[in-house]
Design a protein around this motif. Structure first.
Motif, PDB file in Angstrom:
ATOM      1  N   THR A  39       0.797  -1.225   0.000  1.00  0.00           N
ATOM      2  CA  THR A  39       0.000   0.000   0.000  1.00  0.00           C
ATOM      3  C   THR A  39       0.833   1.281   0.000  1.00  0.00           C
ATOM      4  O   THR A  39       0.316   2.352  -0.315  1.00  0.00           O
ATOM      5  CB  THR A  39      -0.934   0.021   1.228  1.00  0.00           C
ATOM      6  OG1 THR A  39      -0.142  -0.121   2.427  1.00  0.00           O
ATOM      7  CG2 THR A  39      -1.942  -1.113   1.160  1.00  0.00           C
ATOM      8  N   ALA A  40       2.115   1.202   0.356  1.00  0.00           N
ATOM      9  CA  ALA A  40       2.959   2.397   0.371  1.00  0.00           C
ATOM     10  C   ALA A  40       3.033   3.068  -1.008  1.00  0.00           C
ATOM     11  O   ALA A  40       2.904   4.294  -1.110  1.00  0.00           O
ATOM     12  CB  ALA A  40       4.356   2.060   0.884  1.00  0.00           C
ATOM     13  N   PRO A  41       3.239   2.316  -2.102  1.00  0.00           N
ATOM     14  CA  PRO A  41       3.252   2.976  -3.421  1.00  0.00           C
ATOM     15  C   PRO A  41       1.916   3.633  -3.753  1.00  0.00           C
ATOM     16  O   PRO A  41       1.887   4.690  -4.391  1.00  0.00           O
ATOM     17  CB  PRO A  41       3.559   1.822  -4.387  1.00  0.00           C
ATOM     18  CG  PRO A  41       4.239   0.794  -3.564  1.00  0.00           C
ATOM     19  CD  PRO A  41       3.588   0.884  -2.216  1.00  0.00           C
ATOM     20  N   LEU A  42       0.804   3.020  -3.320  1.00  0.00           N
ATOM     21  CA  LEU A  42      -0.507   3.613  -3.571  1.00  0.00           C
ATOM     22  C   LEU A  42      -0.636   4.946  -2.845  1.00  0.00           C
ATOM     23  O   LEU A  42      -1.208   5.902  -3.381  1.00  0.00           O
ATOM     24  CB  LEU A  42      -1.615   2.663  -3.109  1.00  0.00           C
ATOM     25  CG  LEU A  42      -3.048   3.189  -3.261  1.00  0.00           C
ATOM     26  CD1 LEU A  42      -3.381   3.419  -4.728  1.00  0.00           C
ATOM     27  CD2 LEU A  42      -4.055   2.221  -2.630  1.00  0.00           C
ATOM     28  N   ALA A  43      -0.084   5.053  -1.628  1.00  0.00           N
ATOM     29  CA  ALA A  43      -0.161   6.302  -0.878  1.00  0.00           C
ATOM     30  C   ALA A  43       0.570   7.420  -1.617  1.00  0.00           C
ATOM     31  O   ALA A  43       0.094   8.555  -1.680  1.00  0.00           O
ATOM     32  CB  ALA A  43       0.414   6.111   0.523  1.00  0.00           C
ATOM     33  N   GLY A 330       8.696   8.167  -1.363  1.00  0.00           N
ATOM     34  CA  GLY A 330       9.870   8.011  -0.508  1.00  0.00           C
ATOM     35  C   GLY A 330       9.500   8.025   0.965  1.00  0.00           C
ATOM     36  O   GLY A 330       9.980   7.196   1.755  1.00  0.00           O
ATOM     37  N   VAL A 331       8.628   8.961   1.339  1.00  0.00           N
ATOM     38  CA  VAL A 331       8.190   9.049   2.738  1.00  0.00           C
ATOM     39  C   VAL A 331       7.448   7.782   3.147  1.00  0.00           C
ATOM     40  O   VAL A 331       7.733   7.189   4.208  1.00  0.00           O
ATOM     41  CB  VAL A 331       7.290  10.286   2.939  1.00  0.00           C
ATOM     42  CG1 VAL A 331       6.621  10.247   4.317  1.00  0.00           C
ATOM     43  CG2 VAL A 331       8.097  11.567   2.772  1.00  0.00           C
ATOM     44  N   PHE A 332       6.523   7.335   2.316  1.00  0.00           N
ATOM     45  CA  PHE A 332       5.693   6.195   2.698  1.00  0.00           C
ATOM     46  C   PHE A 332       6.477   4.882   2.637  1.00  0.00           C
ATOM     47  O   PHE A 332       6.211   3.974   3.415  1.00  0.00           O
ATOM     48  CB  PHE A 332       4.454   6.138   1.807  1.00  0.00           C
ATOM     49  CG  PHE A 332       3.609   7.384   1.913  1.00  0.00           C
ATOM     50  CD1 PHE A 332       3.246   7.873   3.156  1.00  0.00           C
ATOM     51  CD2 PHE A 332       3.203   8.083   0.793  1.00  0.00           C
ATOM     52  CE1 PHE A 332       2.492   9.024   3.283  1.00  0.00           C
ATOM     53  CE2 PHE A 332       2.449   9.234   0.903  1.00  0.00           C
ATOM     54  CZ  PHE A 332       2.093   9.713   2.146  1.00  0.00           C
ATOM     55  N   TRP A 333       7.429   4.795   1.734  1.00  0.00           N
ATOM     56  CA  TRP A 333       8.295   3.611   1.707  1.00  0.00           C
ATOM     57  C   TRP A 333       9.101   3.534   3.004  1.00  0.00           C
ATOM     58  O   TRP A 333       9.228   2.467   3.599  1.00  0.00           O
ATOM     59  CB  TRP A 333       9.217   3.684   0.510  1.00  0.00           C
ATOM     60  CG  TRP A 333      10.173   2.519   0.429  1.00  0.00           C
ATOM     61  CD1 TRP A 333       9.926   1.276  -0.084  1.00  0.00           C
ATOM     62  CD2 TRP A 333      11.530   2.489   0.915  1.00  0.00           C
ATOM     63  NE1 TRP A 333      11.035   0.478   0.048  1.00  0.00           N
ATOM     64  CE2 TRP A 333      12.036   1.192   0.652  1.00  0.00           C
ATOM     65  CE3 TRP A 333      12.352   3.430   1.530  1.00  0.00           C
ATOM     66  CZ2 TRP A 333      13.339   0.824   0.989  1.00  0.00           C
ATOM     67  CZ3 TRP A 333      13.647   3.057   1.872  1.00  0.00           C
ATOM     68  CH2 TRP A 333      14.132   1.782   1.601  1.00  0.00           C
TER      69      TRP A 333
END
Length: 357
Positions: A39-43, A330-333
């Motif tokens: 889900t990180a890339p989706l964010a 980058g932040v969510f990853w």
């Protein structure tokens, strides 16, 4: 509803800045529970999509336009904590790159457009989902209502900030009436965009919609152009299909954001948005200060030294989408990796404790 420098005095700007920093810190911690490698890339994509749609001002009344705020959309798609971070990233990119929204007013904008809209909309959304039948249609209807309410809520929050720290002497009743009226109309546009987007993602990958988790309806995957029941997530058959479907959703969303920001934005309404219109009509903007980044090569959503308005605006929009998806992803990853590392450490500690027993 981007508040420029000069609308709100320094003490209130500093106070909302502290609130914004605290909210972001809490959200970084809470987002660990909402994000994973899937889900990180989706964010990051959600942040870029909201950036793009915010460029599409739509007319709501004579001489007034509105644009998406995005708090409800982000909260429902990726979770309330991650939603606050999504809107904060968008506001940061807009303020630094495009001179949109004052830098000294960044705390006001994050508190108003990220925190207030997300908290109000997600609280209403969860309440509606609990009492309505647990179906995908209920999620879409709830997202419409939540987004509709979030915009007037943000308008009321700005009115409160202005009542406490406004730099011009305007009767607060006039500000409240002007802000509430026009932003109720803008809320209809916000609700429509939010419901259509949530419904589109649910139709393809409901498991990627944070607000749709736990629905009784079986998960569907689009395989070979057809929707089929997905195997359990632990199944080796389901994993490759889910991964391919996630990449398709991400690629489709990114292309859509680029088209909206790079091409469709040229046809957006040129009328002032709700806050700009109220500020001009009531005299709130008398002490507006020049933006600190007014000389940015991308200021006002155009590329410096490119005279063709269509090309300049389109290129600026594409750059904005790219920058937002890069920073957001980058932040969510990093947040999702922190969650993985924490879980691994906890698991290692548990195994060690078990071995000593």
């Amino acid at each position: 509803m981007h508040v420029p420098d000069g609308f709100i005095d320094l003490p209130v700007s500093a106070a909302t800045g502290a609130v914004a920093v605290g909210a972001v810190a809490v959200s970084l911690r809470g987002a660990r529970r909402e994000l994973d490698e899937r889900t990180a890339p989706l964010a990051g994509l959600v942040a870029a999509f909201i950036f793009a749609v915010q460029m599409l001002n739509f007319p709501v009344a004579a001489g007034t336009s509105g644009h998406l705020l995005g708090g409800a959309l982000a909260a429902i798609l990726v979770g309330p904590y991650t939603g606050v971070l999504c809107i904060s990233v968008v506001l940061l990119m807009q303020g630094i790159l495009f001179a949109d929204g004052g830098l000294t007013a960044l705390g006001v904008n994050i508190t108003d457009m990220a925190v207030v809209t997300t908290v109000v909309s997600y609280a209403l959304f969860r309440g509606l989902v609990r009492i309505l039948p647990r179906t995908r249609r209920s999620v879409t209807v709830s997202s419409f209502a939540a987004a509709l309410v979030s915009v007037p809520a943000a308008a009321l929050a700005f009115t409160f900030f202005y009542a406490v720290g406004g730099t011009t002497d305007i009767p607060i009743g006039k500000v409240l009436t002007g802000m509430a009226g026009v932003h109720l109309l803008i809320g209809i546009g916000e609700a429509t965009i939010t419901a259509l987007t949530v419904g589109a993602v649910i139709a393809v990958r409901p498991d990627l919609v944070h607000g749709a988790r736990g629905l009784s309806a079986p998960l569907k995957l689009r395989v070979g152009g057809e929707l089929v029941d997905a195997a359990p997530e632990s199944s080796p058959v389901a994993a490759p299909a889910a991964a391919r479907s996630s990449r398709t959703v991400w690629a489709t969303g990114l292309v859509t954001a680029l088209v909206l920001a790079g091409f469709v934005s040229f046809y957006a309404s040129a009328d002032p948005d709700g806050l700009e219109k109220v500020a001009a009509d009531q005299g709130i903007d008398k002490k507006t200060e020049p933006h600190h980044n007014a000389d940015s090569p991308l200021a006002d959503y155009g590329v410096e030294d490119i005279s063709d308005a269509r090309v300049s605006g389109g290129l600026a929009g594409a750059i904005g989408v790219g920058a937002t998806v890069a920073v957001g992803s980058g932040v969510f990853w990093a947040v999702s990796r922190r969650r993985t590392a924490t879980a691994a450490a906890s698991g290692s500690a548990s195994r060690s404790a078990g071995g000593r027993v």
